[in-house]
Design an enzyme around this catalytic site. Structure first.
Site, PDB file in Angstrom:
ATOM      1  N   LYS A 134      80.484 -26.261 -72.421  1.00  0.00           N
ATOM      2  CA  LYS A 134      80.611 -24.983 -73.136  1.00  0.00           C
ATOM      3  C   LYS A 134      79.639 -23.938 -72.605  1.00  0.00           C
ATOM      4  CE  LYS A 134      83.255 -27.204 -76.065  1.00  0.00           C
ATOM      5  NZ  LYS A 134      84.594 -26.928 -76.496  1.00  0.00           N
TER       6      LYS A 134
HETATM    7  C1  LIG Z   1      82.132 -32.825 -74.773  1.00  0.00           C
HETATM    8  C2  LIG Z   1      83.502 -32.283 -74.968  1.00  0.00           C
HETATM    9  N1  LIG Z   1      84.499 -32.769 -74.214  1.00  0.00           N
HETATM   10  C3  LIG Z   1      85.754 -32.314 -74.343  1.00  0.00           C
HETATM   11  C4  LIG Z   1      86.095 -31.354 -75.273  1.00  0.00           C
HETATM   12  C5  LIG Z   1      87.496 -30.851 -75.339  1.00  0.00           C
HETATM   13  O1  LIG Z   1      87.584 -29.562 -74.780  1.00  0.00           O
HETATM   14  P1  LIG Z   1      88.740 -28.579 -75.254  1.00  0.00           P
HETATM   15  O2  LIG Z   1      88.509 -28.317 -76.684  1.00  0.00           O
HETATM   16  O3  LIG Z   1      88.570 -27.362 -74.423  1.00  0.00           O
HETATM   17  O4  LIG Z   1      90.015 -29.293 -75.016  1.00  0.00           O
HETATM   18  C6  LIG Z   1      85.090 -30.828 -76.105  1.00  0.00           C
HETATM   19  C7  LIG Z   1      85.384 -29.820 -77.158  1.00  0.00           C
HETATM   20  O5  LIG Z   1      86.462 -29.655 -77.605  1.00  0.00           O
HETATM   21  C8  LIG Z   1      83.767 -31.290 -75.926  1.00  0.00           C
HETATM   22  O6  LIG Z   1      82.779 -30.777 -76.646  1.00  0.00           O
HETATM   23  N1  LIG Z   2      84.762 -29.457 -78.952  1.00  0.00           N
HETATM   24  C1  LIG Z   2      84.543 -28.157 -79.421  1.00  0.00           C
HETATM   25  C2  LIG Z   2      85.547 -27.687 -80.422  1.00  0.00           C
HETATM   26  C3  LIG Z   2      85.714 -26.209 -80.378  1.00  0.00           C
HETATM   27  O1  LIG Z   2      86.322 -25.895 -79.169  1.00  0.00           O
HETATM   28  P1  LIG Z   2      86.364 -24.462 -78.512  1.00  0.00           P
HETATM   29  O2  LIG Z   2      86.387 -24.763 -77.044  1.00  0.00           O
HETATM   30  O3  LIG Z   2      87.583 -23.819 -78.998  1.00  0.00           O
HETATM   31  O4  LIG Z   2      85.143 -23.692 -78.887  1.00  0.00           O
HETATM   32  C4  LIG Z   2      83.116 -28.101 -79.929  1.00  0.00           C
HETATM   33  O5  LIG Z   2      82.327 -28.832 -79.386  1.00  0.00           O
HETATM   34  O6  LIG Z   2      82.793 -27.388 -80.835  1.00  0.00           O
END
Ligand SMILES: Cc1ncc(COP(=O)(O)O)c(C=O)c1O
Ligand SMILES: N[C@@H](CCOP(=O)(O)O)C(=O)O
Length: 469
Positions: free
Chosen positions: A112
């Site tokens: 993120k």
């Molecule tokens: C460590 C981790 N891996 C994978 C994901 C999945 O990513 P996305 O929500 O973009 O599919 C998230 C959050 O959703 C995450 O925090």
């Molecule tokens: N896994 C995410 C969930 C929120 O996902 P986002 O990519 O839409 O912000 C988290 O860790 O909060």
């Protein structure tokens, strides 16, 4: 560049407005009106280039003339200068043709940071130019919240409110949200799941009076700028493995579908990606949808990869829009059915178009533990449980093209699950040395829209000043 909503009933906006808008006013998500195109020559020229330089090339057409080129360059350089690894997103080989793309070298040890470090700079810049303030809201299953708080803490123009599901995030994730000490940061534990937190955020955006009053902006991947920034590492990874002269497949641990949608966007922009593989934990709604053609809620389970314990996968709406030939009416219908009955059937042409680009697989807790243990034994490489979901699913899809699994978090964010799997406790990097002893500050609220809105209204400077973005 102009942006349109997946539900077709919100105004068409330019980049700076989309950046501040978060969710479109019709409840949809913004996507670019047309996909910028990168040629084989453009992609070849990315090989060996610094991450920030490639980022600038990819982002420029999306930003258009809304931000001066020199300002954009300064923000991109500063964002990626905050990473601990000089490559920002390095590749590590874990098998003959299998690589992990490490996306966890930013301030909060998860992918993120890649987007959030840029997003905070872009938002502050636009708000400063407009002389405006904003109230930033976000829902988190653990990682978005910490990354957003690290990126926005002490920001002069924003107050940030992060909703997280009480008792469902790891202790490291919780402390990244609750120990910043910054006056503009508000971490809120909600009695509910991540889906409840995300529903509260969307409900605040759909409450037009509150949205206006608070000058609401969002930092979840409903915000187009999050996706935009995540497109970059598909290009850097593929170029360094020989793209465009060979195709590459990507496996992506998936929850809210933002990260893998960024891969789909990269493909639409000309990156020769072979397969995009959706990897889920036991919350496997997306894997089931690809099998059956029906998106159907069955309830969220707590797993050892808690950041992916998600059932309402926001960005799937962006894919439905694209794969369905940008038919906003059909997207509106499907989203309405989901809200009313918890499920919807995808039109045959839409599910066929999705299957043409994507595969999907699911990994159980036991497989995740075995994958963490196996990787440590065979390659001396420690995986976090989310990346392990990806590696376990990718191992079933290895073929001729090199496979890149996205390494979405550092194992030290989930020490209990990793230790239980392989007997070794991963160490936090020195930047986090005092994390577990810092004082925590957070509030708890019920899963109730009016309680959350009242809490924000009392604390947001944008509300108090009556200044809007
Ligand atoms: C460590 C981790 N891996 C994978 C994901 C999945 O990513 P996305 O929500 O973009 O599919 C998230 C959050 O959703 C995450 O925090
Ligand atoms: N896994 C995410 C969930 C929120 O996902 P986002 O990519 O839409 O912000 C988290 O860790 O909060």
């Amino acid at each position: 560049m102009e942006y349109v909503s997946t539900r077709g009933e919100a105004p068409v906006l330019g980049f700076a407005d989309v950046l501040l808008a978060g969710l479109a006013t019709d409840g949809g998500l913004y996507v670019p009106k047309a996909w910028p195109a990168f040629s084989s020559e453009d992609i070849r020229a990315m090989r060996g280039q610094p991450y920030a330089d490639v980022a600038l090339k990819i982002l420029t057409p999306f930003v258009g003339s809304d931000i001066a080129p020199a300002d954009l360059k300064a923000m991109v350089d500063a964002a990626y200068g905050s990473f601990r690894h000089p490559a920002v997103a390095p590749l590590v080989q874990i098998g003959p043709s299998h690589f992990v793309l490490e996306l966890f070298h930013g301030p909060t040890l998860a992918f993120k940071d890649v987007a959030m470090q840029l997003l905070s700079r872009l938002m502050d810049h636009v708000l400063r130019e407009r002389g405006a303030n904003a109230t930033i809201v976000g829902a988190t299953s653990g990682d978005t919240g910490g990354a957003a708080i690290a990126a926005f803490a002490e920001s002069e123009r924003t107050d940030i409110f992060i909703l997280f599901p009480k008792g469902r995030v790891s202790p490291v994730q919780q402390r990244q949200m609750t120990t910043s000490g910054a006056a503009n940061v508000h971490a809120v534990a909600v009695e509910g799941t991540f889906d409840d937190c995300q529903a509260l955020i969307k409900a605040m955006f759909n409450d037009q009076r509150f949205r206006q009053k608070a000058a609401l902006s969002g930092v979840n991947s409903i915000n187009w700028a999050r996706i935009m920034a995540q497109i970059v590492y598909y290009f850097t990874a593929a170029a360094s493995l020989g793209s465009p002269d060979r195709t590459i497949s990507f496996t992506v641990p998936t929850g809210n579908f933002g990260d893998i949608f960024a891969g789909y966007a990269a493909k639409r922009m000309g990156l020769p990606i072979d397969r995009l593989i959706i990897a889920t934990n036991e919350n496997d709604i997306l894997a089931r949808t690809l099998d059956s053609g029906r998106y159907e809620k069955t309830g969220v389970h707590a797993t050892t990869s808690p950041s992916m314990d998600i059932e309402i996968s926001s960005n799937f709406e962006r894919l439905l829009f694209e794969a369905g030939g940008r038919d906003a009416e059909s997207v509106r219908r499907m989203m309405q059915q989901l809200a009313q009955s918890g499920s919807f059937a995808l039109p045959e042409a839409t599910i066929s178009a999705i299957r043409a680009e994507f595969d999907a697989g699911r990994s159980t807790r036991a497989e995740v533990a075995e994958t963490i243990r196996g990787s440590l034994v065979s390659s001396a490489y420690m995986l976090d449980p989310h990346t392990a979901v990806g590696v376990a699913v990718a191992d079933r899809h290895l073929a001729d093209s090199p496979m890149v699994t996205l390494g979405t978090a550092h194992p030290a964010k989930f020490p209990d699950a990793v230790k239980a799997a392989c007997g070794v406790s991963p160490e936090l990097p020195p930047s986090h040395a005092d994390l577990m002893t810092r004082r925590e500050t957070f509030d708890s609220l019920p899963n109730d829209l009016s309680a959350v809105e009242a809490y924000i209204a009392e604390r947001s400077r944008a509300v108090r000043k009556g200044v809007t973005a």
